[in-house]
Scaffold this active site. Structure first.
Site, mmCIF file in Angstrom:
data_model
loop_
_atom_site.group_PDB
_atom_site.id
_atom_site.type_symbol
_atom_site.label_atom_id
_atom_site.label_comp_id
_atom_site.label_asym_id
_atom_site.label_seq_id
_atom_site.Cartn_x
_atom_site.Cartn_y
_atom_site.Cartn_z
ATOM 1 N N THR A 325 0.841 -1.199 0.000
ATOM 2 C CA THR A 325 0.000 0.000 0.000
ATOM 3 C C THR A 325 0.874 1.246 0.000
ATOM 4 O O THR A 325 0.623 2.211 -0.725
ATOM 5 C CB THR A 325 -0.921 0.002 1.230
ATOM 6 O OG1 THR A 325 -1.715 -1.187 1.224
ATOM 7 C CG2 THR A 325 -1.840 1.211 1.227
ATOM 8 N N GLN A 377 -10.029 2.039 -3.675
ATOM 9 C CA GLN A 377 -9.670 1.758 -2.290
ATOM 10 C C GLN A 377 -8.371 2.468 -1.925
ATOM 11 O O GLN A 377 -7.382 2.384 -2.654
ATOM 12 C CB GLN A 377 -9.523 0.250 -2.075
ATOM 13 C CG GLN A 377 -9.238 -0.124 -0.629
ATOM 14 C CD GLN A 377 -9.311 -1.620 -0.370
ATOM 15 O OE1 GLN A 377 -9.764 -2.383 -1.219
ATOM 16 N NE2 GLN A 377 -8.876 -2.040 0.799
ATOM 17 N N ASP A 378 -8.398 3.185 -0.787
ATOM 18 C CA ASP A 378 -7.202 3.854 -0.240
ATOM 19 C C ASP A 378 -6.678 4.983 -1.134
ATOM 20 O O ASP A 378 -5.469 5.124 -1.330
ATOM 21 C CB ASP A 378 -6.081 2.833 0.001
ATOM 22 C CG ASP A 378 -6.363 1.913 1.171
ATOM 23 O OD1 ASP A 378 -7.461 2.006 1.736
ATOM 24 O OD2 ASP A 378 -5.497 1.095 1.506
ATOM 25 N N ARG A 463 -14.590 3.753 9.762
ATOM 26 C CA ARG A 463 -14.474 2.569 10.609
ATOM 27 C C ARG A 463 -13.085 2.552 11.246
ATOM 28 O O ARG A 463 -12.129 3.118 10.691
ATOM 29 C CB ARG A 463 -14.727 1.283 9.817
ATOM 30 C CG ARG A 463 -13.757 1.032 8.671
ATOM 31 C CD ARG A 463 -14.021 -0.326 8.042
ATOM 32 N NE ARG A 463 -13.146 -0.587 6.904
ATOM 33 C CZ ARG A 463 -12.962 -1.797 6.364
ATOM 34 N NH1 ARG A 463 -13.599 -2.841 6.863
ATOM 35 N NH2 ARG A 463 -12.155 -1.953 5.328
ATOM 36 N N TRP A 465 -9.754 1.533 11.879
ATOM 37 C CA TRP A 465 -8.649 0.737 11.370
ATOM 38 C C TRP A 465 -7.710 0.331 12.504
ATOM 39 O O TRP A 465 -7.194 -0.787 12.534
ATOM 40 C CB TRP A 465 -7.909 1.560 10.311
ATOM 41 C CG TRP A 465 -6.774 0.892 9.636
ATOM 42 C CD1 TRP A 465 -6.619 -0.449 9.396
ATOM 43 C CD2 TRP A 465 -5.612 1.526 9.093
ATOM 44 N NE1 TRP A 465 -5.438 -0.675 8.723
ATOM 45 C CE2 TRP A 465 -4.795 0.513 8.530
ATOM 46 C CE3 TRP A 465 -5.185 2.853 9.007
ATOM 47 C CZ2 TRP A 465 -3.581 0.794 7.904
ATOM 48 C CZ3 TRP A 465 -3.989 3.132 8.386
ATOM 49 C CH2 TRP A 465 -3.197 2.109 7.839
#
Length: 557
Positions: A325, A377-378, A463, A465
């Site tokens: 990531t 995503q991300d 949420r 993490w």
């Protein structure tokens, strides 16, 4: 009967001792008084780790804090050598494992630098530091924890933890506790209980006028680059302007100084001081298919485009294709004082490729103005340190605003878009792992609407993490895409009592809090609590944002 007064006196003495050494009355304990290590360590999240490190003799909080930070530095140096040893075996690893270990090497090297800097600060004084100095060091110590966690996540994400020595993982877990002890003792001894957010407010702010950044440049630069900047309408008259010390132009058609952003960054000076002004890289309209990385020595760099959708930097790295990531980012910056405006940064990997970052920023005091971050995503990885985003667009799916920076998003447009089938969209996934980290996500006066393709995808404000995840939505417009519960759990009851999620005075059909989650860590807060997260307070923004020329609201509206 005669024993009763003695019992009463003894009982009173015990109560006095308990009050003196109880963490609940920590403000009453003199920080310079020598105390047993058991007392010192009771103020940390990991007392057993603390006791195994501190000398057995009585010492003050200051002496104990210095000793702990020195030990953190020693452990970080050992960890760096351990990672370098692993990389000597690179022929036995997969490419994703090598990339994860290279991330770890870089992050461990950063930690050595950060801890060395902190030791230089704490060695100078046994007094509470001024607010800004304390914030600087607390930011570095917070980042040390974040960096080690990022290393672990990279190894886990690439499924490489089984191939590296167990010593690496043991060191990560042990060192994380040690760094948590150092951060706790620094916070206890050197950080003021009440920060003075106004002490560093400049007398003169650069004027922001008519949607233009007020740039000030020399007559030589004005003559050479006047035509190019006439098109951007950025030149202004006046004395209170953002200082630009040098300018280069990037243009794909070859009429500028460079044809790639990478070349222009390489030409920028190293370790510039904030007082000398920005090195401005003007990137003309076009699509730049390159991976941009701005290292820490390229301080006070300003990248200016021709506008959202006009100047576009694009890439497609993803975890699905073997990247971590951390190193999937199209655009990555860690240089202090970075400024970007009027540019689009994309990651086109798509929702099926998993984590795929458009922007990763670990740049302290970094500012992004009128930028667009587009991914799935991300998308936006606010990795660490202090960051500010104003009038930006952020598009994504799962956890698309995430990381563990102290970050403020103001007047931004946030657009959840269509994820993979059977996925839901949490907008934020804040990564605070320690209660003493000065990090969190502050979303102020922003607009959250569905992207055109979102459909009926369930969408949540965030949420948890990590265990101490902290996110606050203030005075923002929440459209009807937000699920009435507001927030989504990560895994069962994980972090629900240690997180801090809050909402204040939001508007729109998704802002009704009557059906919100009932977690212990969720709050509907008042204006006093909300103001603590405002840009002037949470980010101490008045000390560094004015020199950018970017407009900001220091308090609530």
């Amino acid at each position: 009967m005669a024993s009763k007064p003695f019992s009463f006196i003894w009982f009173s003495f015990l109560i006095l001792i308990l009050l003196l050494y109880s963490p609940s009355s920590s403000a009453d304990i003199p920080l310079t008084t020598p105390l047993p290590p058991e007392t010192i360590c009771s103020f940390t999240p990991y007392p057993s780790t603390c006791l195994s490190v501190l000398p057995k003799d009585n010492a003050s909080f200051y002496d104990s804090g210095r000793f702990s930070i020195r030990h953190s530095l020693s452990q970080s140096n050992k960890f760096l050598k351990l990672i370098e040893k692993q990389l000597q075996r690179r022929s036995t690893f997969s490419q994703p494992t090598i990339r994860a270990l290279q991330d770890c090497k870089y992050l461990a090297s950063e930690n050595v630098d950060f801890l060395s800097s902190c030791i230089g600060i704490v060695n100078k004084t046994s007094k509470v530091l001024p607010s800004l100095d304390a914030e600087d060091s607390q930011t570095l110590l917070s980042s040390v924890l974040t960096n080690l966690q990022t290393c672990l996540e990279g190894l886990q994400t690439t499924s490489s933890t089984g191939s590296v020595d167990n010593e690496v993982l043991d060191s990560i877990y042990g060192d994380s506790k040690q760094h948590g002890v150092s951060l706790a003792l620094f916070t206890k001894a050197w950080v003021p209980k009440l920060r003075d957010a106004t002490a560093f407010r400049p007398k003169n702010h650069p004027r922001f006028r008519k949607g233009r950044l007020p740039l000030k440049m020399s007559d030589e630069h004005r003559k050479i680059y006047g035509k190019a900047f006439h098109r951007r309408k950025l030149l202004q008259a006046g004395d209170e302007e953002v200082v630009v010390k040098d300018i280069v132009i990037v243009s794909k058609d070859g009429i500028g100084n460079f044809t790639t952003i990478h070349e222009a960054i390489a030409a920028a000076p190293n370790n510039s001081a904030s007082s000398s002004g920005y090195f401005l890289i003007y990137v003309t309209a076009g699509v730049y298919e390159e991976y941009v990385s701005i290292e820490s020595k390229k301080k006070y760099l300003f990248i200016l485009g021709d506008g959202i959708g006009q100047t576009i930097v694009t890439g497609s790295r993803s975890v699905g294709d073997g990247w971590t990531t951390f190193n999937s980012a199209t655009f990555a910056v860690v240089a202090q004082g970075f400024l970007a405006a009027d540019i689009t940064i994309r990651n086109t990997a798509g929702p099926s490729k998993g984590q795929a970052v458009a922007l990763r920023s670990g740049a302290d005091l970094s500012t992004f103005y009128r930028c667009s971050f587009e991914g799935y995503q991300d998308t936006l990885y606010a990795h660490s340190k202090r960051q500010f985003y104003r009038e930006c667009n952020i598009y994504g799916t799962v956890d698309f605003i995430f990381g563990n920076a102290a970050v403020g998003l103001q007047n931004c447009n946030i657009y959840p878009r269509l994820p993979n089938k059977n996925q839901f969209n949490p907008i934020t996934a804040q990564g605070r792992t320690d209660p003493n980290q000065n990090t969190g996500t502050f979303i102020h006066n922003c607009t959250i609407r569905a992207a055109e393709d979102l459909g009926t995808t369930k969408t949540y404000l965030g949420r948890p993490w990590k265990e101490y995840s902290r996110t606050v939505y203030v005075q923002s417009f929440l459209d009807n895409l937000i699920d009435p519960s507001g927030w989504r759990e990560w895994n069962g009851d994980y972090a629900l009592s240690t997180l801090y999620y809050a909402e204040y005075n939001n508007t729109g059909p998704g802002s009704n809090t009557s059906m919100r989650v009932t977690w212990p860590g969720y709050y509907v807060i008042n204006d006093t609590d909300a103001a603590a997260f405002a840009v002037s307070n949470f980010l101490l923004g008045d000390s560094w944002l004015p020199q950018t020329g970017v407009p900001y609201t220091g308090g609530l509206i």
